[in-house]
Each structure stands twice: as structure tokens, then as C-alpha cells.
Motif scaffolding. Structure first.
Motif: not given
Lengths: 246, 265
Positions: B89-104
Motif C-alpha cells: 500500500n505504498f506507505a508514502l507520507f501523504p502530507w508530503k509531495t512526491v519530491i518531499e517523500n523522496v528527499r526524506y
């Protein structure tokens, strides 16, 4: 235009109010005409009475609200993150959950007297519960794998709490804040009706006692307007913070 | 890459749990498995066979109750950026944009500013998400969200890539494309991959080695060498050898699926 349409029902209520009052079906005492109430409202505002009492009310209420947000948030977070704290506090929270906080008004009068503290304490009590519950439920509801993701990306446990759990719980936290805000107005007015020497609730009560019903209605309108404006402003802020939501 | 000859060593791992209402259950029973560096290893089995549990133990997300798991960096005791994970289920941080997720994860590594930005963009480009850097996950399709999650994990350059049915939530076409792209990325970056799936064809297509797992208690029933992933043939799916292998593996899995059904999964 859309906003205007949305509030058309309010316009109809105001119109009906005016008509019923003017028709003589009920006495002007029991329901002063809407237009008269508005005129009185303007007079009261010009006299400065409204402003000074509103400032007194809101000052106390916001202090109690702020205290509840900080303490309730901290307690809710501690309950969610530390099992020991949960076991210690949860039964207390549960047992006081169904108690209407306004039932404590006479007791608080004995404890804190007529001054600001009694009202602050009542607002604090009323706002505490929604804040504890929202923070607790919000943090506990966060999907475990979000924390796992962060950990495998190099975050420490503490960073997971700060950078993952709290942002993920934000929608619930905002709902809790909104509920607390409504309780703030509720307890602000109801406590002042019983124990106060100033404030909007006090004003409503004393106008009622004097039979100044127009003034009383005018003050009620002010409280309604303040509550509505606060809620709208809150929703706008919340919508901005949660713009990432679908 | 580390020069070590260890990919992942799993020795005698047994794992159980007690559901809230019920008797203690053995999820994994004495699992031993050796995964080579740069190997693409599939854990294949019916639902409830403990394959995800094994993956989470390698990830360090759950405490190892019995046995030992080692990587080139030593014993697994906690999660770490040497073992990246991609969830169904991806588990992306939904409050971050794509690039913010990758930058984390990059920021956790100490990368800052334009350096982190450039590296994040590189991986976003690698998964073909260029143009969606500023989108929030909720604005993307499932396939795009999984691409973002894969970019986030690849960006920290883990030795080991753990994947928990990563394409299970995607539609058939997207899944196929993602499988091909994953293979292309794996060939280029040479990582040890542990890929959990219950899809036989997916396992045969992707993996060097397939661990066929038994229904609960989870054991490794057979190890199968597939190695179709080494082929350059874009139509490998249609080859008789591929079809034979899928049938063969299916036969091994079928009994276990029936067993799992009887256990109520």
C-alpha cells in the motif's frame, strides 16, 4: 454568489422571525422583531459595552482553551505512546467522559470564586476531553507501516514520532481542536450565566433579568456570530494545513 | 556494494504470535535460507504462510524471537537504511509531495539543499514520474504512487531491497509494466532483492530463486531456480520454457493453497 445561495435559509429564518414578531402572534417581549434586535445591536456596539464584555469573555476562554490544547495534547500523546500512562489515565478519562462539565459550575464557584479563574477552569475542563481523545485516537490510528517506512529510511524512533506520527494524526487533531473550540464557546457562556460580573454570558443573563429582551437577543446574536466566525476561520486554516488530503 | 559474499543469511528462524482471541500460532517454523548478494529472491506462498512476516524480520521491524538473520553489515536487530522496503500500500507520507517523500531518506543521510534535490529528481526520473514532483500522493494513481515509493526507497541506495507484494494493488497492465521496469532497474543497480508475492507467474518472471513456502506454519518447501530475469527476450512470457516453469511451480503451490483454504484463509 454560491456562498450567498448557501445562506439563503438563514435569510428565510430572519424573515420569518420578523413576520411572526410583527404579526402579533407572539408578544414583542418574547420575540422582539429581528430588525429591532439589529438596531439595538448597533446601539450596544456603539456604547462600547459589547466590546469590553466580549474582550473579558474571550480573554478568559482562550486562556482556558490554550491550556487545554497544550495539556490535553500532551496527555493524549503520552497515552498513545506510553502503555503505562494509558493504563493510568484512561479509566479516569472514561469515567468523566459522559459528565456534562456544566454540572461542575457550582462546585467551581466554591473552589475559585467569582473571578476569572473559575471560568477559565471550566472552559479548560470542557476542552480537555476532546483534545485528549483526538490526540490519543489520532496517534494510535496511524498505520504502523508509515513508521516502518520512516525507520527504514533512516529516521530514529523520536523522529518517527515528530515527523511521521504527528503529521499523520493531524486530520484527527484538527477535528479535536474544532470540537474543543465549540466547547469553549459553550462553557464560556454557560459559566458566565451563573458565575460572573462581566462577559457576554453575564450580559445575556442580566439583560434577561432586567426584561431587556431586545438587548438580550442582540447579545445572543453576537455570541452566535463570534462562534460562527471562529469556526469558519478555523476551517479555512485547517483546509490549508490539510491541503494534501484528497 | 560491499565486497562480502553474504547477501542475507537466515538461520533457524521461528516466529509465533498470539492473536487477541485465540491460541498461539506458529507463523514461521525453523526457516533457514541463504540469499546471495545481487540475487533476486522471491518468497512465494499462499496468504497466511508467513512470507511477509519473514520479510519484516529481515527489515528489522519485528523482533526476532528465535534464530538469527545476518547481512553483510552484521546481525539484524533494527530497521536501517541498508535495507529499503516497498509496501503493497505504498506507505508514502501523504502530507508530503512526491519530491518531499523522496528527499526524506536523503535528508536523513545528511544530504541537503540542491544536492538532495538533484538526487531526488534523478530517482523520480528513473521511475518515470518527472513532472509530478510537486503532486501529493492522493493526486496520483496507484501505479504512480508505487513508482514514487520505489523512487523513495532506491534513492537511499540500500544494499537490500525488500518488497512486500509491491504490485498487488495495481491493475494487470500496470503490474506488468512495473515488473519489467523493476527488472531493468535491478539489472542496472545490482541489489539483493527479496520479493514477496502469491502470484506464481510474477515470481517466475522476476526471480533468480523462488522459495516456495508452505501453509501455516510457514516453512520453505522448495527452492526453485528460475532465472528468466537474465534473459533479454521481451517475449519471454510466451516461451514454452516459461510456461512449463509456471506450471511446475503452480503444482508445488497448489497443495499449499488448498491447505491454507482449509485453515480458513
Amino acid at each position: 454568489m454560491a456562498t450567498l445561495l448557501r445562506y439563503t435559509p438563514l435569510l428565510i429564518v430572519a424573515l420569518l422571525w420578523e413576520l411572526i414578531s410583527r404579526s402579533g402572534l407572539v408578544s414583542q417581549q418574547m420575540l422582539p422583531a429581528f430588525s429591532d434586535v439589529l438596531r439595538t445591536l448597533v446601539e450596544l456596539a456603539q456604547s462600547g459595552d459589547l466590546l469590553s464584555n466580549a474582550v473579558a469573555s474571550l480573554g478568559r476562554a482562550l486562556l482556558g482553551f490554550g491550556l487545554a490544547v497544550v495539556l490535553g495534547g500532551a496527555l493524549g500523546a503520552a497515552m498513545a505512546l506510553i502503555p503505562f500512562v494509558y493504563r493510568g489515565i484512561d479509566p479516569i478519562v472514561q469515567i468523566f467522559y459522559p459528565l456534562p462539565k456544566s454540572a461542575l459550575i457550582p462546585l467551581v464557584l466554591v473552589w475559585f470564586g467569582l473571578g476569572d479563574k473559575s471560568k477559565m477552569f471550566l472552559v479548560f475542563l470542557g476542552c480537555l476531553q476532546p483534545m485528549i481523545l483526538a490526540t490519543f485516537n489520532g496517534l494510535r490510528g496511524v498505520d504502523t507501516i508509515l513508521g516502518w517506512s520512516a525507520r527504514s529510511l533512516g529516521a530514529s524512533r523520536l523522529e518517527v514520532v515528530r515527523e511521521v506520527l504527528f503529521p499523520a494524526a493531524l486530520p484527527q487533531l484538527m477535528t479535536g481542536l474544532r470540537t474543543a473550540l465549540a466547547f469553549m464557546f459553550l462553557l464560556m457562556v454557560s459559566s458566565e450565566l451563573v458565575i460572573a460580573t462581566n462577559g457576554l454570558g453575564y450580559l445575556i443573563g442580566s439583560f434577561g433579568d432586567q426584561g431587556s429582551y431586545r438587548e438580550m437577543f442582540a447579545t445572543i446574536l453576537v455570541v452566535t456570530g463570534l462562534g460562527f466566525a471562529a469556526d469558519r476561520a478555523f476551517l479555512a486554516w485547517s483546509g490549508h494545513l490539510l491541503r494534501w488530503r484528497p | 556494494m560491499t565486497g562480502s559474499s553474504i547477501g542475507i543469511e537466515i538461520e533457524g528462524v521461528t516466529h509465533g504470535y498470539t492473536p487477541r482471541s485465540g491460541k498461539p500460532t506458529v507463523a514461521l517454523d525453523n526457516i533457514s535460507l541463504s540469499i546471495r548478494p545481487n540475487e533476486f529472491h522471491a518468497l512465494l506462498g499462499p496468504s497466511g504462510c508467513g512470507k511477509s512476516t519473514l520479510l519484516f524480520l529481515i527489515g528489522g521491524f519485528q523482533k526476532i524471537q528465535q534464530g538469527r538473520i545476518r547481512t553483510a553489515r552484521g546481525d539484524v536487530t533494527a530497521p536501517g537504511p541498508d535495507r529499503g522496503i516497498v509496501f503493497q500500500n505504498f506507505a508514502l507520507f501523504p502530507w508530503k509531495t512526491v519530491i518531499e517523500n523522496v528527499r526524506y531518506g536523503l535528508e536523513k543521510k545528511g544530504l541537503k539543499g540542491s544536492e538532495a534535490e538533484a538526487r531526488a529528481k534523478h530517482y523520480i526520473d528513473l521511475v518515470h514520474l518527472t513532472g509530478f514532483e510537486r503532486s501529493y500522493p492522493a493526486q496520483l494513481s496507484g501505479g504512480m504512487q508505487q513508482r514514487a515509493a520505489i523512487a523513495r526507497t532506491l534513492a537511499i541506495d540500500p544494499d537490500i531491497l525488500l518488497m512486500d507484494e509491491p504490485f498487488g494493488a495495481l491493475d494487470a497492465q500496470t503490474r506488468r509494466i512495473m515488473q519489467e521496469e523493476l527488472l531493468a532497474i535491478w539489472r542496472r543497480t545490482s541489489k539483493t532483492v527479496v520479493f514477496v508475492t502469491h502470484d506464481v507467474a510474477e515470481a517466475v518472471f522476476l526471480a533468480d530463486t523462488i522459495s516456495v513456502m508452505s501453509a501455516r506454519p510457514g516453512r520453505i518447501k522448495r527452492l526453485v531456480q528460475a532465472e528468466f530475469n537474465r534473459s533479454d527476450d521481451p517475449h519471454i512470457h510466451k516461451s514454452p520454457a516459461f510456461a512449463d516453469m509456471v506450471e511446475q511451480v503452480w503444482d508445488m503451490v497448489r497443495d499449499e493453497v488448498d491447505q491454507a483454504r482449509m485453515q480458513g484463509h
